[in-house]
Design a protein around this motif. Structure first.
Motif, mmCIF file in Angstrom:
data_model
loop_
_atom_site.group_PDB
_atom_site.id
_atom_site.type_symbol
_atom_site.label_atom_id
_atom_site.label_comp_id
_atom_site.label_asym_id
_atom_site.label_seq_id
_atom_site.Cartn_x
_atom_site.Cartn_y
_atom_site.Cartn_z
ATOM 1 N N VAL A 186 -4.090 8.150 1.507
ATOM 2 C CA VAL A 186 -3.432 9.592 1.529
ATOM 3 C C VAL A 186 -3.440 9.773 3.135
ATOM 4 C CG1 VAL A 186 -4.278 12.187 1.462
ATOM 5 C CG2 VAL A 186 -4.563 10.480 -0.507
ATOM 6 N N ASN A 187 -2.394 10.545 3.679
ATOM 7 C CA ASN A 187 -2.285 10.787 4.940
ATOM 8 C C ASN A 187 -2.312 12.408 5.215
ATOM 9 O OD1 ASN A 187 -0.271 11.628 7.337
ATOM 10 N ND2 ASN A 187 -1.043 9.970 7.978
ATOM 11 N N LEU A 188 -3.289 12.627 6.225
ATOM 12 C CA LEU A 188 -3.786 14.136 6.675
ATOM 13 C C LEU A 188 -3.259 14.327 8.177
ATOM 14 C CD1 LEU A 188 -7.072 14.908 4.950
ATOM 15 C CD2 LEU A 188 -4.539 15.342 4.155
ATOM 16 N N PHE A 189 -2.829 15.415 8.525
ATOM 17 C CA PHE A 189 -2.340 15.794 9.923
ATOM 18 C C PHE A 189 -3.562 16.617 10.510
ATOM 19 C CE2 PHE A 189 2.281 16.600 8.333
ATOM 20 C CZ PHE A 189 2.528 15.090 8.368
ATOM 21 N N VAL A 190 -3.916 15.959 11.510
ATOM 22 C CA VAL A 190 -5.190 16.756 12.164
ATOM 23 C C VAL A 190 -4.528 17.707 12.894
ATOM 24 C CG1 VAL A 190 -6.836 16.391 14.174
ATOM 25 C CG2 VAL A 190 -6.186 14.342 12.668
ATOM 26 N N PRO A 191 -5.087 19.305 12.736
ATOM 27 C CA PRO A 191 -4.454 20.223 13.460
ATOM 28 C C PRO A 191 -4.735 20.454 14.767
ATOM 29 C CG PRO A 191 -6.615 20.823 11.895
ATOM 30 C CD PRO A 191 -6.511 19.271 11.833
ATOM 31 N N ASN A 192 -3.673 21.235 15.247
ATOM 32 C CA ASN A 192 -3.842 21.461 16.613
ATOM 33 C C ASN A 192 -5.280 22.116 17.110
ATOM 34 O OD1 ASN A 192 -1.407 20.796 16.894
ATOM 35 N ND2 ASN A 192 -0.405 22.492 17.469
ATOM 36 N N LYS A 193 -5.546 22.119 18.220
ATOM 37 C CA LYS A 193 -7.143 22.856 18.466
ATOM 38 C C LYS A 193 -6.510 24.360 18.642
ATOM 39 C CE LYS A 193 -10.108 19.668 19.077
ATOM 40 N NZ LYS A 193 -10.206 19.258 17.601
ATOM 41 N N GLU A 194 -5.519 24.629 19.090
ATOM 42 C CA GLU A 194 -4.917 26.128 19.170
ATOM 43 C C GLU A 194 -3.630 26.393 19.249
ATOM 44 O OE1 GLU A 194 -6.447 28.588 22.535
ATOM 45 O OE2 GLU A 194 -5.928 26.916 24.029
ATOM 46 N N ILE A 195 -3.073 27.308 18.695
ATOM 47 C CA ILE A 195 -1.490 27.633 18.598
ATOM 48 C C ILE A 195 -1.143 28.809 19.440
ATOM 49 C CG2 ILE A 195 0.349 27.718 17.205
ATOM 50 C CD1 ILE A 195 -1.120 26.450 15.109
ATOM 51 N N THR A 196 -0.499 28.796 20.616
ATOM 52 C CA THR A 196 0.003 30.188 21.278
ATOM 53 C C THR A 196 1.190 30.155 21.563
ATOM 54 O OG1 THR A 196 -0.818 29.270 23.456
ATOM 55 C CG2 THR A 196 -2.464 30.383 22.199
ATOM 56 N N PHE A 197 1.654 31.409 21.505
ATOM 57 C CA PHE A 197 3.241 31.689 22.100
ATOM 58 C C PHE A 197 3.313 33.159 22.264
ATOM 59 C CE2 PHE A 197 2.756 31.131 17.537
ATOM 60 C CZ PHE A 197 3.391 32.506 16.988
ATOM 61 N N SER A 198 4.195 33.358 23.022
ATOM 62 C CA SER A 198 4.286 34.921 23.310
ATOM 63 C C SER A 198 5.241 35.486 22.481
ATOM 64 C CB SER A 198 5.180 35.024 24.824
ATOM 65 O OG SER A 198 6.489 34.562 24.518
ATOM 66 N N GLU A 199 5.010 37.057 22.351
ATOM 67 C CA GLU A 199 5.614 37.906 21.246
ATOM 68 C C GLU A 199 7.195 37.841 21.651
ATOM 69 O OE1 GLU A 199 6.857 40.408 18.867
ATOM 70 O OE2 GLU A 199 4.804 39.600 18.900
ATOM 71 N N GLU A 200 7.622 37.531 22.761
ATOM 72 C CA GLU A 200 8.820 37.367 23.121
ATOM 73 C C GLU A 200 9.483 36.100 22.520
ATOM 74 O OE1 GLU A 200 9.556 36.862 27.436
ATOM 75 O OE2 GLU A 200 11.644 36.600 27.129
ATOM 76 N N LEU A 218 0.946 -1.197 0.097
ATOM 77 C CA LEU A 218 -0.084 -0.123 -0.057
ATOM 78 C C LEU A 218 0.883 1.336 0.014
ATOM 79 C CD1 LEU A 218 -2.884 1.107 0.290
ATOM 80 C CD2 LEU A 218 -2.416 1.646 2.683
ATOM 81 N N GLY A 219 0.822 1.902 -1.188
ATOM 82 C CA GLY A 219 1.602 3.182 -1.131
ATOM 83 C C GLY A 219 0.898 4.139 -0.548
ATOM 84 N N ASN A 220 1.267 5.361 0.221
ATOM 85 C CA ASN A 220 0.502 6.410 0.998
ATOM 86 C C ASN A 220 1.291 7.759 0.642
ATOM 87 O OD1 ASN A 220 -1.539 4.957 2.974
ATOM 88 N ND2 ASN A 220 0.424 3.996 3.378
ATOM 89 N N LEU A 221 0.311 8.602 0.493
ATOM 90 C CA LEU A 221 0.884 10.074 0.027
ATOM 91 C C LEU A 221 0.914 10.668 1.460
ATOM 92 C CD1 LEU A 221 1.392 12.256 -2.338
ATOM 93 C CD2 LEU A 221 -1.228 12.553 -1.962
ATOM 94 N N GLY A 222 2.048 11.130 1.621
ATOM 95 C CA GLY A 222 2.225 12.160 2.799
ATOM 96 C C GLY A 222 1.946 13.468 2.530
ATOM 97 N N ALA A 223 0.401 13.846 2.680
ATOM 98 C CA ALA A 223 -0.052 15.038 2.145
ATOM 99 C C ALA A 223 -0.347 16.091 3.163
ATOM 100 C CB ALA A 223 -1.550 14.581 1.565
ATOM 101 N N GLY A 224 0.011 15.760 4.365
ATOM 102 C CA GLY A 224 0.076 16.736 5.663
ATOM 103 C C GLY A 224 0.363 18.222 5.140
ATOM 104 N N TYR A 225 1.386 18.345 4.645
ATOM 105 C CA TYR A 225 1.891 19.866 4.394
ATOM 106 C C TYR A 225 1.282 20.268 3.088
ATOM 107 C CZ TYR A 225 5.028 19.154 8.190
ATOM 108 O OH TYR A 225 5.666 18.896 9.365
ATOM 109 N N MET A 226 0.776 19.584 2.166
ATOM 110 C CA MET A 226 0.338 19.683 0.781
ATOM 111 C C MET A 226 -1.009 20.775 0.625
ATOM 112 S SD MET A 226 1.154 16.083 -0.787
ATOM 113 C CE MET A 226 0.995 16.378 -2.625
ATOM 114 N N MET A 227 -0.748 21.550 -0.388
ATOM 115 C CA MET A 227 -1.923 22.346 -0.599
ATOM 116 C C MET A 227 -3.111 21.396 -1.355
ATOM 117 S SD MET A 227 -1.088 25.049 0.490
ATOM 118 C CE MET A 227 -2.455 26.229 -0.039
ATOM 119 N N PRO A 228 -4.381 21.844 -1.320
ATOM 120 C CA PRO A 228 -5.422 21.027 -1.952
ATOM 121 C C PRO A 228 -5.061 20.750 -3.528
ATOM 122 C CG PRO A 228 -6.406 22.776 -0.768
ATOM 123 C CD PRO A 228 -4.837 22.998 -0.479
ATOM 124 N N GLU A 229 -4.716 21.681 -4.086
ATOM 125 C CA GLU A 229 -4.401 21.380 -5.628
ATOM 126 C C GLU A 229 -3.445 20.428 -5.922
ATOM 127 O OE1 GLU A 229 -3.338 25.716 -4.603
ATOM 128 O OE2 GLU A 229 -4.940 24.216 -3.938
#
Lengths: 359, 359
Positions: free
Chosen positions: B72-86, B42-53
């Motif tokens: 086709v493999n997708l990355f489930v996105p994080n619920k939220e991403i936070t980091f300080s300005e620093e 079974l070949g699998n496309l690592g599509a996590g970073y790929m644009m839809p087109e």
């Protein structure tokens, strides 16, 4: 030739190439060792921390309980141990902080133990009592040590955590190599750079087996017959199990420790230097977390091990598992309350079944 | 029923339960995938970073090259991403330090990508093109996503790195579970606490196999037939190999990357967040060391991944492997320069041989 009749069983004169791991710290009682050897496997005394007279008396007891071969494991000492005065006081300060909570009577103090002298005295016992098998961890024993042991018929086993270490042990003249995968409980046997010694068994076993001519004993994550057969398929000629033997009736593990093992899951272990100054895998607890968070408060092995001795002892007395070293491998869900005979019977029967079934 | 005829091959309609891992970042070319599927795996496309087109056009190409199933493999996105300005400025500052050395034209900058929107667009492509198999990493897809995929006949696969994650995936309704051992190259699929997801395959496979009813696909450290048979013995019904496919002629890995893989040993990989903000295993190099040493200069995934994109791209152009992400598993010594057909032929023949030999 079946799985239980190979170069390892031939060389050691045992019925099954299954080793009970030489766990230090009072786990490997003469009962645990003799029952393993009497069941056809190889019992091993974790003698690294033991005084010469303790080793001598343990060997005597083992021999009263079995006429089968058994092994003794020693820790090859570091070439030198250095640390700054500042680090020393930080470590003492951190550990002393537990004095009141754990109701320790004495201050946490450095001892003036000479580890090289201890090692030499331990070796003398192994030689004078003509122990059938002697394994080493944390390094390569000197050429003369290996020669002397082999001259009197003792089989010498080294411990490797990567291919480089295995090749060096082979070149030094040991008879067999334990390949310790990253799943293993207790101390990493790594004697090169720490980061080079955390290879999982699935990757480690075939790579070491391909690289050396010596028989490879797989250790790390093996808990049942499935693990034994998998290790053999990957290229091992024997297996070493620690965590599976820990909850056995005959093991010297504290009841609180056994309880923790039986109630923990595969994701609860961590690698830490908090207890001994050397990386080891155990169930995470308060002492590990607080010591790891307290930067620069861990002295090198074996100094840290001596320093935390009183804390661990007292914690056991108080049945406080948050301050005990609960060494364990990653196969925790597969641990069972049993006896050595029960465990060995299950392992050997089921391994034979898997090997003889048509896949 | 042989090893190559089981619930996994039946469900997926493939000849051998061998998956080529969905490695992201341009590795899984339509050629790599179609050759794997044409060879019965079974070949699998690592599509996590790929644009839809990009995904759409890759799927079209794959379908021109094979009529066999692929994933086709997708990355489930994080619920939220936070980091300080620093933290943001520290990270930008650290990375900008390489601008001159790598002759980068543009400044290192944050993008305003919406990762949730991207994921939804990726899913739309998977649905509209009726991809036969869709696997997910970094989390559990929403109930509706799983339902929609299953309704149109797509087999849904989740990725677990411990028993808890496997049980949650099973409860969510996926069809199969990839059990990713700590030996695996590339990103850890862990979606619970990071430290809970580093179990070696020898311990992980049997514990997940015991806990779930779904078929388990073992990943991590499997490089050859020995690893495949060992994984099956431990309870897997299929295997997923990444590092073994990387040096194949058809893989999109940069020649410098392939060269590094073929010349590296099992002890050269490390776990790092330096490239992407999420823990991943790769061959250690200067960028990893310097970024890890530069405290607080790593932003969360996937921000860090976007930030380092220009550096990685330029490093590849300059053939400077010290700044490329050389993802690799711990079985490196077993990697060979070959073709997919060559690799699959060897894997399937030798696996059958081991299974049919009398042990």
């Amino acid at each position: 030739m079946g799985w239980n009749q190979n170069t390892v069983t031939d060389m050691l004169g045992i019925s099954y190439p299954i080793f009970q791991a030489p766990m230090a710290g009072g786990i490997t009682t003469p009962e645990l060792i003799s029952e393993t050897s009497n069941s056809g496997g190889l019992g091993n005394l974790g003698a690294g921390y033991m005084m010469p007279e303790e080793i001598k008396s343990a060997i005597k007891e083992i021999r009263e309980l079995t006429d089968k071969p058994f092994g003794v494991n020693l820790f090859v000492p570091n070439k030198e141990i250095t640390f700054s005065e500042e680090k020393r006081s930080e470590a003492l300060n951190h550990l002393s902080g537990y004095k009141a909570e754990l109701m320790l009577e004495d201050d946490i103090q450095l001892t003036d133990k000479n580890y090289h002298t201890l090692y030499e005295q331990q070796l003398e016992v192994v030689l004078s009592t003509k122990v059938p098998i002697c394994s080493f961890t944390f390094g390569i024993p000197d050429e003369n040590v290996i020669k002397d042991l082999k001259k009197q018929g003792t089989i010498v086993i080294g411990t490797a955590t990567n291919v480089k270490e295995a090749l060096e042990l082979e070149a030094a003249g040991v008879d067999m190599i334990v390949a310790q995968g990253s799943e293993a409980g207790g101390h990493r046997g790594t004697f090169h750079e720490e980061a080079s010694g955390l290879i999982g068994s699935m990757a480690l076993i075939p790579q070491i087996a391909d690289a050396v001519k010596l028989p490879v004993i797989a250790a790390g994550g093996i808990m049942d017959a499935r693990g034994i057969v998998a290790a053999f398929i990957l290229g091992a000629k024997g297996v070493q199990l620690g965590t599976a033997f820990l909850p056995c009736r005959e093991s010297g593990a504290h009841p609180i420790y056994k309880e923790a093992l039986l109630n923990s899951t595969e994701d609860t272990t961590t690698l830490t230097k908090a207890f001994s100054g050397k990386l080891a895998r155990g169930i995470n607890n308060r002492f590990i977390k607080e010591t790891e968070n307290s930067t620069d408060s861990i002295l090198p092995y074996p100094i840290q091990n001596d320093l935390t001795g009183a804390i661990r002892k007292q914690a056991a007395k108080l049945k406080n598992k948050e301050f005990m070293s609960l060494w364990a491998g990653q196969g925790l869900r597969l641990a069972n309350r049993t006896s050595v005979k029960g465990l060995m019977g299950e392992l050997t029967e089921e391994t034979s079944q898997i090997f003889h079934s048509n896949h």
